[in-house]
Design an enzyme around this catalytic site. Structure first.
Site, short mmCIF file in Angstrom:
data_model
loop_
_atom_site.label_atom_id
_atom_site.label_comp_id
_atom_site.label_asym_id
_atom_site.label_seq_id
_atom_site.Cartn_x
_atom_site.Cartn_y
_atom_site.Cartn_z
N ASP A 43 -1.44 -1.04 -8.40
CA ASP A 43 -1.96 0.30 -8.13
C ASP A 43 -1.53 1.28 -9.22
OD1 ASP A 43 -2.68 2.75 -6.86
OD2 ASP A 43 -2.37 1.85 -4.89
N THR A 82 -7.56 4.96 -4.52
CA THR A 82 -7.11 3.64 -4.08
C THR A 82 -8.17 2.90 -3.28
OG1 THR A 82 -4.84 4.44 -4.05
CG2 THR A 82 -5.29 2.42 -2.84
N ASN A 103 -10.78 7.80 -0.61
CA ASN A 103 -9.74 7.51 0.38
C ASN A 103 -10.13 8.09 1.72
OD1 ASN A 103 -8.23 6.20 -1.54
ND2 ASN A 103 -6.73 7.84 -1.80
N ASP A 165 -1.92 -0.22 3.45
CA ASP A 165 -2.89 -0.88 4.32
C ASP A 165 -4.23 -1.04 3.61
OD1 ASP A 165 -3.89 1.77 4.47
OD2 ASP A 165 -3.26 2.04 6.55
N ARG A 166 -4.62 -0.03 2.82
CA ARG A 166 -5.94 -0.09 2.19
C ARG A 166 -6.03 -1.16 1.11
NH1 ARG A 166 -3.66 5.04 1.72
NH2 ARG A 166 -3.20 5.90 -0.34
N HIS A 298 2.89 9.05 -9.04
CA HIS A 298 2.74 10.33 -8.35
C HIS A 298 4.02 11.14 -8.35
CE1 HIS A 298 -1.33 9.95 -6.89
NE2 HIS A 298 -1.09 8.78 -6.33
#
Length: 549
Positions: A43, A82, A103, A165-166, A298
């Protein structure tokens, strides 16, 4: 291991790397197609970030660089977040087709005060919201690689592990046998699903990690040049934080460090062993979503010592993960890519003389109130999840005034000095989805590939390059972000490797939607009846016949 501190981290988790890479009972080697596909998404690993640290890799990344390397991969669409990014990797389809346009987005047919919907939310569940939801794949409109594999042979096992989770669900698909992601008390799964012993062990390790103190990580020699403080806000800096902390009750604290990826990779490796993936007569699929690079990006930006330490640690951890697969003599193929890139915090960009790097100026926070006053309508008139991307006219606006309100809103937003362009729905839908190389796509092309007529907004807002849509930094949580149409967010590496792979590097633009048809070619999966946007990539140089059908 080159990065010795990671060994200490693992010891603290009661899972020494000596055990992580231990020799295990070997399985008999098999003929092609490979018996295990390993699909890894890191990610926020941009192509720029990968290229910046590439020369220092000596572990797992270095192994992958011996195979088929596509340094200019693209998440070609506009909303580089994401959910959309992960939806493209193993479906072969742009978000316009997957239906995962962000998202979060707004569904005006949902009967609740906040019509915002999370990409993994089952909004049919009573009391559901975009922040408190039941995880579901109902919004994904197309099959994943795992779904297609199991349609052909239900003996194929699909296992997915992710730091979010995604990532776990969108990579694994709706029919995955096992899907695990972080919950309130360690990794969790769908209600009623079987929980292997590996899950219990890793959650015990995560609990021990949470109650332990963490001393600062040392700075590897290759990271010393990045170890300098950059002011962010009043009295706060980034660029020297080395992941020290006390006991925590926040899973985010663990994920915002190399420990998050460590836990994910150890769980994945343990599942390979416990479930004996890759050791039957059909091909299995293991997908891994590694989230710590994103959380660190981030919290601290992409150009500081924090990111350098993270990538050196991840390189070592991936190397040991592959060593464990090797120890089982598994015939496997790996693909590694990312769901999107990222933009460093503007304060450090300004120090580096990046033109027009800035945080978002005022204006968007009062937009709805000004529009309501100008039109005489009751707020809310507009719905949006951020100052860029999809904007929706609220369902309360009378049908005969929607065009007027849309025009007024576009005019207001277009006047903001940091807005690049606003695209209306009719203009977007009139644009065909292009098949041109991704590096030649116009901004409208990018927006169109992200636009789903049933879910996307009434208009799309694009900010100028290098504008960080976070007006004020939140140190330790959000100082930098991604999501734009610009190449620093779109470009990602795409790497394929398998034992005995010949090295080839293709610098021209390819796309993450090309991964599905490429993997399908390697495992002899027929896609002739599947509608996708990607194309098969030739990953076998010098071979008389291409791997592509």
């Amino acid at each position: 291991m080159k990065f010795v501190r990671i060994a200490a981290l693992v010891t603290a988790l009661t899972l020494p790397f000596a055990a992580f890479a231990q020799s295990e009972e070997s399985a008999e080697s098999t003929e092609t197609p490979p018996r295990l596909v390993v699909a890894i998404s890191v990610d926020q690993l941009s192509a720029d970030l990968f290229a910046q640290h590439r020369q220092n890799f000596s572990g797992g990344f270095a192994r992958l660089l011996q195979g088929a390397v596509f340094p200019s991969g693209y998440q070609a669409h506009s909303t580089t977040e994401t959910c959309p990014g992960h939806s493209t990797i193993l479906t072969g389809s742009h978000p316009a087709r997957t239906g995962i346009i962000g998202n979060r987005w707004f569904d005006m047919s949902v009967e609740r005060d906040d019509a915002r919907v999370y990409c993994m939310e089952d909004s049919r569940v009573e009391g559901s919201s975009s922040s408190d939801y039941t995880v579901s794949t109902r919004h994904l409109l197309v099959p994943t690689l795992g779904d297609l594999m199991q349609r052909v042979n239900d003996a194929s096992r699909v296992v997915s592990v992710g730091g979010k989770d995604r990532s776990a669900v969108l990579l694994g698909g709706g029919d995955a046998d096992h899907v695990f992601w972080p919950g309130d008390a360690g990794f969790t799964t769908f209600a009623g699903r079987e929980t292997p012993e590996a899950l219990t062990r890793i959650n015990e390790a995560a609990m021990q990690a949470a109650v332990s103190n963490r001393i600062p990580l040392p700075v590897p020699q290759q990271c010393t040049a990045y170890n300098r403080a950059v002011p962010v806000g009043e009295g706060t800096t980034v660029g020297t934080h080395l992941f020290s902390r006390g006991p925590t009750t926040s899973g985010r604290d663990i994920l915002t460090s190399p420990e998050g990826d460590l836990l994910t990779l150890v769980l994945a490796a343990d599942l390979v062993s416990e479930l004996e993936l890759g050791q039957q007569d059909t091909t299995d699929l293991l997908t891994i979503g590694l989230a710590s690079t994103d959380y660190i990006g981030h919290a601290y930006g992409t150009e500081g010592v924090e990111m350098c330490v993270q990538l050196m640690a991840l390189d070592a951890m991936l190397g040991d993960f592959f060593a464990r697969l090797d120890a089982r003599n598994i015939d496997y193929v790996v693909v590694l890519t990312a769901d999107h890139g990222g933009l460093d915090l503007p304060e450090r960009q300004v120090e580096q003389a990046a033109p027009r790097a800035a945080r978002l100026l005022p204006g968007f926070e009062t937009l709805d109130a000004r529009l309501a006053e100008e039109t005489g309508l009751a707020a809310p008139v507009l719905r949006a999840d951020s100052p860029f991307g999809d904007f929706y006219i609220d369902r309360s606006v009378p049908e005969d005034r929607r065009a007027e309100v849309t025009d007024r809103a576009i005019a207001m937003i277009s006047a903001h000095p940091q807005v690049y362009r606003v695209y209306g729905r009719s203009e977007i839908l009139a644009q065909p989805i292009t098949t041109a190389p991704p590096e030649h796509w116009t901004v409208l092309d990018r927006v169109r590939a992200n636009f789903n007529a049933e879910r996307s907004g009434d208009f799309i807002v694009v900010l100028q390059p290098r504008v960080t849509p976070i007006p004020e930094a939140i140190p330790g949580a959000y100082v930098a972000t991604h999501g734009s149409v610009w190449d620093y967010d779109r470009r990602v590496p795409i790497l394929f490797w398998w034992p005995g792979a010949e090295h080839v590097e293709q610098p021209l633009g390819v796309m993450t939607v090309d991964i599905l048809p490429t993997l399908a070619s390697l495992i002899d999966l027929d896609l002739s009846n599947v509608e996708i946007d990607g194309r098969c990539l030739d990953v076998m140089p010098g071979v008389a016949e291409s791997n592509c059908p």
